[in-house]
Design an enzyme around this catalytic site. Structure first.
Site, short mmCIF file in Angstrom:
data_model
loop_
_atom_site.label_atom_id
_atom_site.label_comp_id
_atom_site.label_asym_id
_atom_site.label_seq_id
_atom_site.Cartn_x
_atom_site.Cartn_y
_atom_site.Cartn_z
N GLY A 59 -12.24 16.91 7.68
CA GLY A 59 -12.07 17.86 8.36
C GLY A 59 -13.10 19.26 8.05
N ILE A 60 -13.22 19.45 6.89
CA ILE A 60 -13.91 20.61 6.41
C ILE A 60 -15.42 20.24 6.34
CG2 ILE A 60 -14.41 22.26 4.57
CD1 ILE A 60 -11.30 21.87 3.89
N GLY A 61 -15.77 19.07 5.78
CA GLY A 61 -16.95 18.48 5.83
C GLY A 61 -17.81 18.40 7.06
N GLU A 62 -16.89 17.77 8.12
CA GLU A 62 -17.65 17.58 9.41
C GLU A 62 -17.61 19.04 10.23
OE1 GLU A 62 -15.52 14.32 11.35
OE2 GLU A 62 -15.26 13.34 9.31
N HIS B 136 -8.90 8.15 -1.32
CA HIS B 136 -9.77 8.34 -0.24
C HIS B 136 -10.78 7.12 -0.18
CE1 HIS B 136 -9.20 12.91 -0.29
NE2 HIS B 136 -8.27 12.45 0.57
N ARG C 41 -3.78 21.79 -3.50
CA ARG C 41 -3.91 21.38 -4.93
C ARG C 41 -4.94 22.25 -5.61
NH1 ARG C 41 -4.66 15.92 -2.57
NH2 ARG C 41 -2.31 14.94 -2.02
N ARG D 195 -2.23 1.40 5.58
CA ARG D 195 -2.78 2.17 4.55
C ARG D 195 -1.51 2.40 3.52
NH1 ARG D 195 -2.25 8.21 3.58
NH2 ARG D 195 -3.82 8.53 1.91
N HIS E 265 -15.80 14.05 0.50
CA HIS E 265 -14.65 13.94 1.42
C HIS E 265 -13.77 15.21 1.41
CE1 HIS E 265 -11.22 11.78 3.91
NE2 HIS E 265 -10.84 12.77 3.43
N LEU E 266 -13.90 16.15 2.55
CA LEU E 266 -13.45 17.44 2.25
C LEU E 266 -12.48 17.76 3.43
CD1 LEU E 266 -16.73 19.73 1.43
CD2 LEU E 266 -15.30 18.24 -0.23
N GLY E 267 -10.95 17.25 3.20
CA GLY E 267 -10.01 17.69 4.23
C GLY E 267 -8.93 18.46 3.47
N ASN E 268 -7.71 18.39 3.85
CA ASN E 268 -6.46 18.84 3.19
C ASN E 268 -6.69 18.49 1.58
OD1 ASN E 268 -5.51 20.69 5.11
ND2 ASN E 268 -4.81 18.99 6.00
N GLU F 199 -10.77 6.98 9.43
CA GLU F 199 -9.98 5.90 8.45
C GLU F 199 -9.22 4.92 9.27
OE1 GLU F 199 -8.51 9.37 6.27
OE2 GLU F 199 -8.59 8.12 4.38
N ASN G 288 0.65 4.12 8.79
CA ASN G 288 0.41 5.01 7.73
C ASN G 288 1.89 5.33 7.18
OD1 ASN G 288 -0.14 6.75 5.65
ND2 ASN G 288 -1.84 7.83 6.65
P1 ADP Z 1 -6.33 15.59 6.21
O1 ADP Z 1 -6.74 15.55 4.60
O2 ADP Z 1 -5.07 16.11 6.37
O3 ADP Z 1 -6.63 14.42 6.96
P2 ADP Z 1 -8.57 16.88 7.62
O4 ADP Z 1 -9.77 15.92 7.43
O5 ADP Z 1 -7.95 16.79 9.01
O6 ADP Z 1 -7.19 16.80 6.45
O7 ADP Z 1 -8.97 18.22 7.23
C1 ADP Z 1 -8.17 19.42 7.59
C2 ADP Z 1 -9.06 20.71 6.90
O8 ADP Z 1 -10.25 20.62 7.76
C3 ADP Z 1 -8.24 21.89 7.18
O9 ADP Z 1 -8.65 22.79 6.09
C4 ADP Z 1 -9.14 22.35 8.56
O10 ADP Z 1 -8.93 23.99 8.38
C5 ADP Z 1 -10.38 21.96 8.18
N1 ADP Z 1 -11.11 22.15 9.66
C6 ADP Z 1 -11.01 21.47 10.77
N2 ADP Z 1 -11.69 21.88 11.74
C7 ADP Z 1 -12.39 22.92 11.30
C8 ADP Z 1 -13.47 23.98 11.78
N3 ADP Z 1 -13.93 23.65 12.76
N4 ADP Z 1 -13.90 24.69 10.80
C9 ADP Z 1 -13.55 24.83 9.50
N5 ADP Z 1 -12.60 23.79 8.92
C10 ADP Z 1 -11.91 22.95 9.73
#
Ligand code: ADP
Length: 382
Positions: A315-318, A165, A226, A76, A193-196, A369, A7
């Site tokens: 990250g957030i979704g899981e 994504h 964002r 990627r 899909h809830l990450g950064n 991914e 990546n």
């Molecule tokens: P990226 O888009 O950088 O790949 P990720 O999918 O790793 O991001 O998601 C990062 C987000 O997930 C951050 O906001 C982080 O706080 C959140 N996160 C990771 N673990 C937890 C947790 N146990 N509880 C709440 N939020 C979490």
């Protein structure tokens, strides 16, 4: 088969060395090595370019491979425009096409092309595959991807919704359908899909029919830094009346907004902690983010003709039960009911968190991914 997943960012290169079994599934130890080279091209970093970064990667990989050759590399790439509707084997022509698409993703596509060229020089015999963030969304119908601007803005400048994504949405869609025992080709779902970065995708007949990110990843949901959706006149107003230029606005909306802008923290864990200890700004940020997300779920429920599942990933979704709960509480009108205990439980792999009476099953499905890229590379390179 050993697959190197790469990546390339504008100044960084992330890699993972994966081993796949003969049938393309994960080997018992799927990740043999991983790492990150940063500050590429930054004066004084000792890593002048992507070729130098690869040299460093090769040194780091030597031990992990134990003398075996790497069979293929999977890259990627952020933007595949309208040209790439699927992963592709890398040729000179493909690299040139990725560069031609650079105006759509200036920082990312140039870096990807440099990474590809550096790889081809270093390992000329290794098959390389590119996997695009946008391709999965090329199935969107025109009614979903076209902006209501004069048509020539699209025909002359390529300005339309592309979505991102895709690799994750694709993987998670397949896993969710499998978990529910529904043939993928008949599967209707809303995937979150809830990450950064964060995006929602509407899945109909197993493919993407709408997604919340747009021409760039700035659109849609409230993200770590964002803003997601806003009235475009905000931009012209800030330029005309408050002296912002394009660069500053880019930074404002992409790097200083979202959870960071609202709550002073971009990381969801921190925002939840602050909210729990009574921080009003953090609570407000969670309200704005969960309200926006619930609105998208409602809209996409309609877009897919009645979702058979709502799926959380990344990250957030899981990992964030409290944030999922805040979103699901807002979906009562759709007949969604979740099981508070199942929502809090830590379970590996795809699992259901809705209550039996829920009108729509709610799932948590971990994404990977790198695994998806390795698998797609295996399919094209074997
Ligand atoms: P990226 O888009 O950088 O790949 P990720 O999918 O790793 O991001 O998601 C990062 C987000 O997930 C951050 O906001 C982080 O706080 C959140 N996160 C990771 N673990 C937890 C947790 N146990 N509880 C709440 N939020 C979490």
């Amino acid at each position: 088969m050993l697959v190197l997943v790469i990546n390339s960012g504008s100044s960084s290169l992330k890699y993972q060395l994966r081993e796949l079994a003969d049938d393309g599934t994960d080997a018992p130890v799927p990740v043999l090595a991983q790492g990150l080279v940063e500050r590429i091209g930054v004066p004084g970093s000792g890593v002048p370019d992507h070729a130098a970064a690869l040299e460093q990667v090769e040194a780091e990989l030597a031990e992990a491979t134990g003398g075996r050759t790497i069979d293929a590399a999977g890259h990627r790439v952020v933007h595949g425009g309208e040209r790439f509707t699927a992963p592709a084997r890398v040729t000179n022509e493909v690299i040139r096409a990725i560069e031609r698409l650079a105006p759509l993703a200036p920082l990312h596509n140039h870096a990807a092309a440099q990474g590809l060229r550096a790889m081809a020089e270093r390992w000329p015999d290794m098959p390389q595959v590119v996997v695009f963030d946008t391709s999965f969304h090329q199935t969107m119908p025109r009614e979903a991807w076209q902006y209501a601007l004069p048509d020539e803005v699209y025909t002359e400048h390529g300005i339309r919704r592309y979505g991102f994504h895709g690799t994750s949405h694709d993987l998670v869609t397949g896993l969710a359908a499998e978990h529910l025992g529904i043939p993928r080709g008949e599967f209707r779902a809303v995937v979150l899909h809830l990450g950064n970065g964060a995006s929602a995708t509407a899945i109909r007949d197993g493919v993407s029919v709408d997604t919340s990110m747009g021409y760039t990843p700035l659109a849609g949901l409230v993200m770590g830094t964002r803003s997601g959706d806003l009235d475009p006149s905000v931009v012209t107003h800030l330029m005309r009346n408050h002296g912002y230029d394009a660069e500053e606005l880019d930074t404002l909306m992409n790097r200083r907004s979202g959870l960071l802008g609202l709550a002073g923290e971009a990381d969801m864990r921190q925002v939840l902690e602050n909210a729990a200890s009574g921080d009003g700004r953090a609570r407000n940020a969670l309200d704005v983010a969960s309200y926006r997300l619930a609105k998208y779920v409602g809209g996409y429920h309609v877009a897919v003709g009645g979702a058979q599942a709502i799926v959380f990933t990344a990250g957030i979704g899981e990992n964030s039960a409290p944030f999922r709960a805040r979103v699901l509480d807002r979906l009562e009108a759709l007949g969604v009911a979740y099981d508070a205990e199942a929502n809090r439980a830590r379970v590996a792999g795809p699992h259901t968190i809705s209550a039996p009476e829920s009108a729509i099953p709610v799932l948590v499905v971990p994404t990977d991914e790198e695994q998806a890229i390795a698998r797609l590379t295996w399919e094209l390179a074997r």
